[in-house]
Design a protein around this motif. Structure first.
Motif, PDB file in Angstrom:
ATOM      1  N   GLU A  57      35.801  52.872  -8.123  1.00 50.00           N
ATOM      2  CA  GLU A  57      36.472  54.115  -9.095  1.00 50.00           C
ATOM      3  C   GLU A  57      35.322  54.925  -8.887  1.00 50.00           C
ATOM      4  OE1 GLU A  57      37.798  53.940 -13.072  1.00 50.00           O
ATOM      5  OE2 GLU A  57      39.342  53.099 -12.984  1.00 50.00           O
ATOM      6  N   VAL A  58      35.778  56.005  -7.724  1.00 49.66           N
ATOM      7  CA  VAL A  58      34.859  56.996  -8.079  1.00 49.66           C
ATOM      8  C   VAL A  58      34.956  58.597  -8.274  1.00 49.66           C
ATOM      9  CG1 VAL A  58      33.200  55.679  -5.798  1.00 49.66           C
ATOM     10  CG2 VAL A  58      35.068  57.613  -6.002  1.00 49.66           C
ATOM     11  N   TYR A  59      34.314  59.293  -9.232  1.00 51.47           N
ATOM     12  CA  TYR A  59      34.153  60.823  -8.274  1.00 51.47           C
ATOM     13  C   TYR A  59      34.611  61.209  -7.789  1.00 51.47           C
ATOM     14  CZ  TYR A  59      34.416  59.506 -13.546  1.00 51.47           C
ATOM     15  OH  TYR A  59      34.931  58.773 -14.961  1.00 51.47           O
ATOM     16  N   ILE A  60      35.763  62.594  -7.327  1.00 51.39           N
ATOM     17  CA  ILE A  60      34.816  63.522  -6.061  1.00 51.39           C
ATOM     18  C   ILE A  60      35.378  64.147  -6.866  1.00 51.39           C
ATOM     19  CG2 ILE A  60      35.523  62.084  -4.097  1.00 51.39           C
ATOM     20  CD1 ILE A  60      38.220  63.963  -3.911  1.00 51.39           C
ATOM     21  N   ASP A  61      34.664  65.849  -5.841  1.00 49.73           N
ATOM     22  CA  ASP A  61      35.273  67.644  -7.044  1.00 49.73           C
ATOM     23  C   ASP A  61      36.563  67.673  -6.863  1.00 49.73           C
ATOM     24  OD1 ASP A  61      33.141  68.989  -8.417  1.00 49.73           O
ATOM     25  OD2 ASP A  61      32.381  68.178  -7.011  1.00 49.73           O
ATOM     26  N   GLN A  62      37.369  68.154  -7.688  1.00 52.30           N
ATOM     27  CA  GLN A  62      38.495  68.491  -7.567  1.00 52.30           C
ATOM     28  C   GLN A  62      38.905  69.748  -6.110  1.00 52.30           C
ATOM     29  OE1 GLN A  62      39.329  70.526 -11.341  1.00 52.30           O
ATOM     30  NE2 GLN A  62      39.096  68.442 -12.428  1.00 52.30           N
ATOM     31  N   ASP A  63      37.660  70.567  -6.130  1.00 56.05           N
ATOM     32  CA  ASP A  63      38.102  71.336  -4.660  1.00 56.05           C
ATOM     33  C   ASP A  63      38.276  70.883  -3.677  1.00 56.05           C
ATOM     34  OD1 ASP A  63      37.357  72.817  -6.206  1.00 56.05           O
ATOM     35  OD2 ASP A  63      35.322  73.595  -5.812  1.00 56.05           O
ATOM     36  N   ASP A  64      37.555  69.365  -3.776  1.00 56.29           N
ATOM     37  CA  ASP A  64      38.011  68.497  -2.262  1.00 56.29           C
ATOM     38  C   ASP A  64      38.804  68.019  -2.061  1.00 56.29           C
ATOM     39  OD1 ASP A  64      35.657  69.247  -1.024  1.00 56.29           O
ATOM     40  OD2 ASP A  64      34.262  67.426  -2.251  1.00 56.29           O
ATOM     41  N   PHE A  65      40.157  68.003  -3.103  1.00 52.42           N
ATOM     42  CA  PHE A  65      41.305  67.668  -2.292  1.00 52.42           C
ATOM     43  C   PHE A  65      42.441  68.905  -2.854  1.00 52.42           C
ATOM     44  CE2 PHE A  65      45.673  66.520  -4.714  1.00 52.42           C
ATOM     45  CZ  PHE A  65      45.535  65.146  -3.929  1.00 52.42           C
TER      46      PHE A  65
ATOM     47  N   GLU B 265      46.723  69.541  -2.723  1.00 53.30           N
ATOM     48  CA  GLU B 265      47.798  68.327  -1.991  1.00 53.30           C
ATOM     49  C   GLU B 265      48.939  68.976  -1.190  1.00 53.30           C
ATOM     50  OE1 GLU B 265      49.669  68.273  -6.017  1.00 53.30           O
ATOM     51  OE2 GLU B 265      52.163  67.396  -5.611  1.00 53.30           O
ATOM     52  N   ASP B 266      48.552  70.391  -1.263  1.00 51.86           N
ATOM     53  CA  ASP B 266      49.527  71.465   0.165  1.00 51.86           C
ATOM     54  C   ASP B 266      48.213  71.841   0.798  1.00 51.86           C
ATOM     55  OD1 ASP B 266      51.801  71.835   1.464  1.00 51.86           O
ATOM     56  OD2 ASP B 266      51.826  73.440   0.070  1.00 51.86           O
ATOM     57  N   PRO B 267      47.646  70.986   1.955  1.00 55.26           N
ATOM     58  CA  PRO B 267      46.547  71.917   2.146  1.00 55.26           C
ATOM     59  C   PRO B 267      46.644  72.558   3.900  1.00 55.26           C
ATOM     60  CG  PRO B 267      46.684  69.381   3.112  1.00 55.26           C
ATOM     61  CD  PRO B 267      47.407  69.862   1.931  1.00 55.26           C
TER      62      PRO B 267
ATOM     63  N   LEU C  78      39.976  65.952   1.070  1.00 56.94           N
ATOM     64  CA  LEU C  78      41.338  64.984   1.197  1.00 56.94           C
ATOM     65  C   LEU C  78      42.558  65.609   0.874  1.00 56.94           C
ATOM     66  CD1 LEU C  78      41.140  61.582   0.873  1.00 56.94           C
ATOM     67  CD2 LEU C  78      41.324  61.639  -1.418  1.00 56.94           C
ATOM     68  N   ALA C  79      42.948  65.222   1.625  1.00 54.64           N
ATOM     69  CA  ALA C  79      45.169  65.537   1.111  1.00 54.64           C
ATOM     70  C   ALA C  79      45.852  64.467   1.418  1.00 54.64           C
ATOM     71  CB  ALA C  79      45.368  66.319   1.790  1.00 54.64           C
ATOM     72  N   PRO C  80      47.197  63.946   0.846  1.00 52.41           N
ATOM     73  CA  PRO C  80      47.782  63.206   0.641  1.00 52.41           C
ATOM     74  C   PRO C  80      47.896  62.709   2.645  1.00 52.41           C
ATOM     75  CG  PRO C  80      48.949  64.947  -0.611  1.00 52.41           C
ATOM     76  CD  PRO C  80      47.856  65.474   0.153  1.00 52.41           C
TER      77      PRO C  80
ATOM     78  N   CYS D 242      43.749  58.843   1.063  1.00 49.27           N
ATOM     79  CA  CYS D 242      44.874  59.492   0.046  1.00 49.27           C
ATOM     80  C   CYS D 242      45.883  58.398   0.067  1.00 49.27           C
ATOM     81  CB  CYS D 242      44.409  60.392  -0.247  1.00 49.27           C
ATOM     82  SG  CYS D 242      45.828  61.163  -1.563  1.00 49.27           S
ATOM     83  N   GLU D 243      46.333  57.615  -1.130  1.00 50.37           N
ATOM     84  CA  GLU D 243      47.482  57.017  -0.191  1.00 50.37           C
ATOM     85  C   GLU D 243      48.906  57.581  -1.435  1.00 50.37           C
ATOM     86  OE1 GLU D 243      47.978  54.812   1.781  1.00 50.37           O
ATOM     87  OE2 GLU D 243      46.528  54.015   1.684  1.00 50.37           O
ATOM     88  N   GLU D 244      48.394  57.801  -2.819  1.00 50.86           N
ATOM     89  CA  GLU D 244      49.126  58.173  -3.962  1.00 50.86           C
ATOM     90  C   GLU D 244      48.230  59.144  -4.916  1.00 50.86           C
ATOM     91  OE1 GLU D 244      51.680  55.758  -7.571  1.00 50.86           O
ATOM     92  OE2 GLU D 244      50.388  54.692  -5.971  1.00 50.86           O
ATOM     93  N   ILE D 245      49.015  60.218  -5.543  1.00 52.86           N
ATOM     94  CA  ILE D 245      48.749  61.020  -6.643  1.00 52.86           C
ATOM     95  C   ILE D 245      49.483  60.269  -7.822  1.00 52.86           C
ATOM     96  CG2 ILE D 245      48.867  63.538  -7.278  1.00 52.86           C
ATOM     97  CD1 ILE D 245      49.323  64.433  -4.739  1.00 52.86           C
ATOM     98  N   ILE D 246      48.265  60.217  -8.466  1.00 54.63           N
ATOM     99  CA  ILE D 246      48.931  60.053 -10.008  1.00 54.63           C
ATOM    100  C   ILE D 246      49.364  60.664 -11.133  1.00 54.63           C
ATOM    101  CG2 ILE D 246      48.283  57.885 -12.201  1.00 54.63           C
ATOM    102  CD1 ILE D 246      49.554  57.302  -9.208  1.00 54.63           C
ATOM    103  N   ARG D 247      50.189  60.622 -11.687  1.00 50.17           N
ATOM    104  CA  ARG D 247      50.740  62.355 -12.519  1.00 50.17           C
ATOM    105  C   ARG D 247      50.654  61.729 -13.828  1.00 50.17           C
ATOM    106  NH1 ARG D 247      51.376  66.386  -9.306  1.00 50.17           N
ATOM    107  NH2 ARG D 247      51.825  65.889  -7.179  1.00 50.17           N
ATOM    108  N   ASP D 248      50.163  62.662 -15.377  1.00 54.27           N
ATOM    109  CA  ASP D 248      50.925  62.387 -16.123  1.00 54.27           C
ATOM    110  C   ASP D 248      51.604  62.894 -16.751  1.00 54.27           C
ATOM    111  OD1 ASP D 248      50.174  65.303 -16.649  1.00 54.27           O
ATOM    112  OD2 ASP D 248      48.730  65.504 -17.996  1.00 54.27           O
ATOM    113  N   ASN D 249      52.467  62.698 -18.471  1.00 52.67           N
ATOM    114  CA  ASN D 249      53.709  62.714 -18.735  1.00 52.67           C
ATOM    115  C   ASN D 249      54.311  64.947 -18.511  1.00 52.67           C
ATOM    116  OD1 ASN D 249      53.860  60.519 -18.831  1.00 52.67           O
ATOM    117  ND2 ASN D 249      53.433  60.834 -21.588  1.00 52.67           N
ATOM    118  N   GLU D 250      53.397  65.343 -18.551  1.00 54.68           N
ATOM    119  CA  GLU D 250      53.589  66.236 -18.096  1.00 54.68           C
ATOM    120  C   GLU D 250      53.752  67.006 -16.842  1.00 54.68           C
ATOM    121  OE1 GLU D 250      50.957  68.206 -20.834  1.00 54.68           O
ATOM    122  OE2 GLU D 250      51.840  67.235 -22.506  1.00 54.68           O
TER     123      GLU D 250
END
Ligand code: ATP
Ligand code: MG
Length: 563
Positions: free
Chosen positions: A392-400, A402-404, A411-413, A427-435
């Protein structure tokens, strides 16, 4: 002093002050160079003072002379030992040494008093007991001569007696002043019977309650230079027309021909910055910043805490040089000077400001690897270090995204990027919470692309910085930006003041992650966070609570963002 290398050989161009000094030495006016830096201890030093410090101490160094540090402490109401101490710390930190020549104008209170008595005895000074308003009314204007005070004809004996009473505390503040008797119709307003002494029933930080009369700055400054044997008394342009007054005092006092030579230069003004001590004090007192050393302040202590180095400030002072004309220097030039130095000296580290978690689904759960990476590509002698890598690694949110857009190479899907000094991931899959909010990305890594391995050169468009989630240290990162949002903060609509131009976004605090090696870093240590900018550990940072200040971004992005 700047160097002109365009002709192929190094040619030194002297600034106008050096030209004057050369003349003085050649003509035998002086056989030595002695300067001084004379702050009033009524606030912390700022970048404008740094210019003056570099100039005065720099000239002394260049000419094999001396430079004094002298506190012009003639106004007990505004001065404080806190300032005396911070000023000494700042001058030393900039890299200058006054050796045993630390002086105070208050050291000369006795001598100045005797000199005032001499002026009275010679009929060249008198006690005025009119109100301050009447006195200033009578001064006239540059185009209208002043009116002589009725007290001007007071007898010597009476003046001596009244001055004695002023000194002994027998009068109230504002009731009497001592004035020089010069010329109320002089075209130079400073010569119109200037005030020499005023009454202040205030405790002085050095002389305590010994005095209740205090000399005016103008009556102390030139004479202090004279008492100290200063040869070149360098000051800012607004003192140009005080010079005849300083000369007049010394002509009454001095028995020989020696005089300090006053030379004026333009003070430093910086864009996006206020420099007046009164305004800086206001920012501190009103809590608009967190103290004099707030990293957004243009004070030397603020710049130090922000991550500036003495070299970068001295280089800046050298680059801007000295002139006779007021102007505004782009604050970008100061930032450039720092970037230039840190680019060469600051080790690179991985830091993530706004973390986005990535799980490498095909990377073994318990595995970890140590990846070798270079400390500074600008300086191989700084060597390599190893940073941990895991599932598990962290990257910066700015570097992804979804719809580039088309030109987004991060990084993009379905897209690949390189994690610097590690692997290429996809990038294979985007994981989301209930919202429906993005919580993490599931990616795969390509084991063949390990840094240094057989396919490590496989081409992908983007390279990202990252940290291993289980190894990373969390850190409070303060993203400082310019304190003011306009180039000239003092330019405001009627009825407002410089505070209207404070930049509401001058500080953003984020909770980020940094590589584990920062555990052993010390407050003040500086780093380049790859792709993000230069950062330093704050004064209050501790190994178990890292506090990190952004010094400057990698490039000057201000103009782009704010146009
Ligand atoms: P004020 O803010 O009230 O104008 P000051 O900045 O003049 O005060 P001082 O303590 O008297 O404060 O300054 C000490 C020395 O630093 C002086 O010799 C002054 O000429 C120099 N100095 C102050 N501000 C600047 C500046 N912006 N650029 C260059 N020199 C400066
Ligand atoms: Mg001043």
């Amino acid at each position: 002093m700047s160097e002109d290398k365009s002709a192929g050989n190094i040619k030194e161009t002297k600034n106008f002050i050096e030209v004057f000094i050369d003349e003085d030495l050649n003509e035998g006016t002086y056989n030595r160079v002695h300067t001084r830096f004379p702050p009033e201890p009524n606030g912390y030093l700022h970048i404008g003072h740094a210019k003056s410090i570099c100039l005065n101490f720099g000239l002394a160094e260049k000419y094999g002379g001396k430079c004094n540090l002298r506190f012009d402490d003639t106004n007990p109401v505004k001065e404080d030992v806190e300032y005396v101490e911070s000023i000494q710390e700042d001058v030393r930190w900039l890299g200058f040494d006054w050796e045993d020549r630390l002086y105070y104008a208050s050291d000369y209170f006795g001598k100045l008093y005797d000199f005032a008595l001499k002026l009275i005895r010679e009929g060249k000074a008198y006690v005025d007991d009119q109100s301050i308003d009447d006195i200033s009314e009578q001064r006239g204007t540059p185009s209208k001569p002043g009116v002589e005070s009725p007290c001007r004809i007071r007898k010597v004996e009476e003046n001596l007696e009244l001055f004695e009473k002023m000194k002994n505390g027998e009068f109230e503040e504002g009731s009497h002043v001592l004035r020089a008797k010069i010329d109320m119709s002089s075209p130079n307003m400073h010569m119109r019977d200037p005030v020499l002494y005023r009454i202040k029933h205030a405790e002085h930080h050095r002389t305590g309650n010994q005095w209740c009369i205090y000399p005016m700055y103008d009556f102390a400054h030139g004479q202090s230079d004279f008492f100290e044997g200063v040869t070149h008394s360098i000051c800012t342009l607004e003192f140009e027309n005080h010079r005849p007054l300083y000369d007049w005092f010394l002509d009454q006092l001095a028995e020989d021909d020696y005089r300090p030579r006053q030379i004026e230069f333009a003070r430093l003004n910086l864009s996006y910055t206020v420099m007046s001590k009164r305004k800086l004090l206001q920012l501190v007192q009103e809590g608009l910043v967190n103290g004099w050393d707030d990293p957004r302040m243009p004070t030397i202590s603020g710049l130090r805490r922000r991550g500036y180095t003495p070299e970068s400030i001295r280089n800046f002072a050298d680059t801007i040089g000295v002139t006779k004309y007021d102007g505004i220097i782009d604050v970008g030039l100061l930032e450039f000077s720092l970037r230039e130095e840190l680019n060469k000296k600051a080790p690179r580290v991985m830091g993530v400001l706004r973390p986005l978690k990535i799980v490498l689904t095909n990377y073994p759960e318990e595995q970890e690897e140590w990846m070798e990476t270079i400390n500074n590509p600008e300086d191989e002698s700084m060597g390599n270090r190893e940073i941990p890598f895991s599932r598990e690694v962290y990257i910066d949110q700015d570097d992804f995204m979804e719809d580039p857009p088309k030109k987004f190479f991060r990084l993009a899907p379905g897209k690949e990027v390189r994690l610097k000094s590690a692997y290429i991931i996809k990038c294979e899959e985007i994981i989301r919470d209930n919202e429906g909010n993005l919580t993490e990305l599931h990616c795969t890594y390509d084991p063949e692309t390990k840094s240094g391995g057989p396919q490590s050169n496989r081409k992908v468009k983007g390279t990202l910085h990252w940290v291993s989630a289980k190894h990373a240290l969390s850190a409070e990162i303060r993203l400082y930006d310019r304190l003011f949002k306009t180039e000239i903060p003092d330019e405001v609509p009627e009825g407002e003041d410089f505070r209207s131009n404070l930049n509401p976004d001058s500080l953003e605090v984020v909770l980020g992650y940094v590589e584990p090696g920062l555990k052993t870093a010390n407050p003040g240590d500086k780093f380049q966070f790859q792709r993000l900018g230069y950062f330093c550990l704050d004064t209050d940072s501790r190994p178990d609570k890292l506090l990190i200040n952004r010094t400057v971004p990698l490039r000057d992005s201000w103009a782009r963002q704010h146009k």
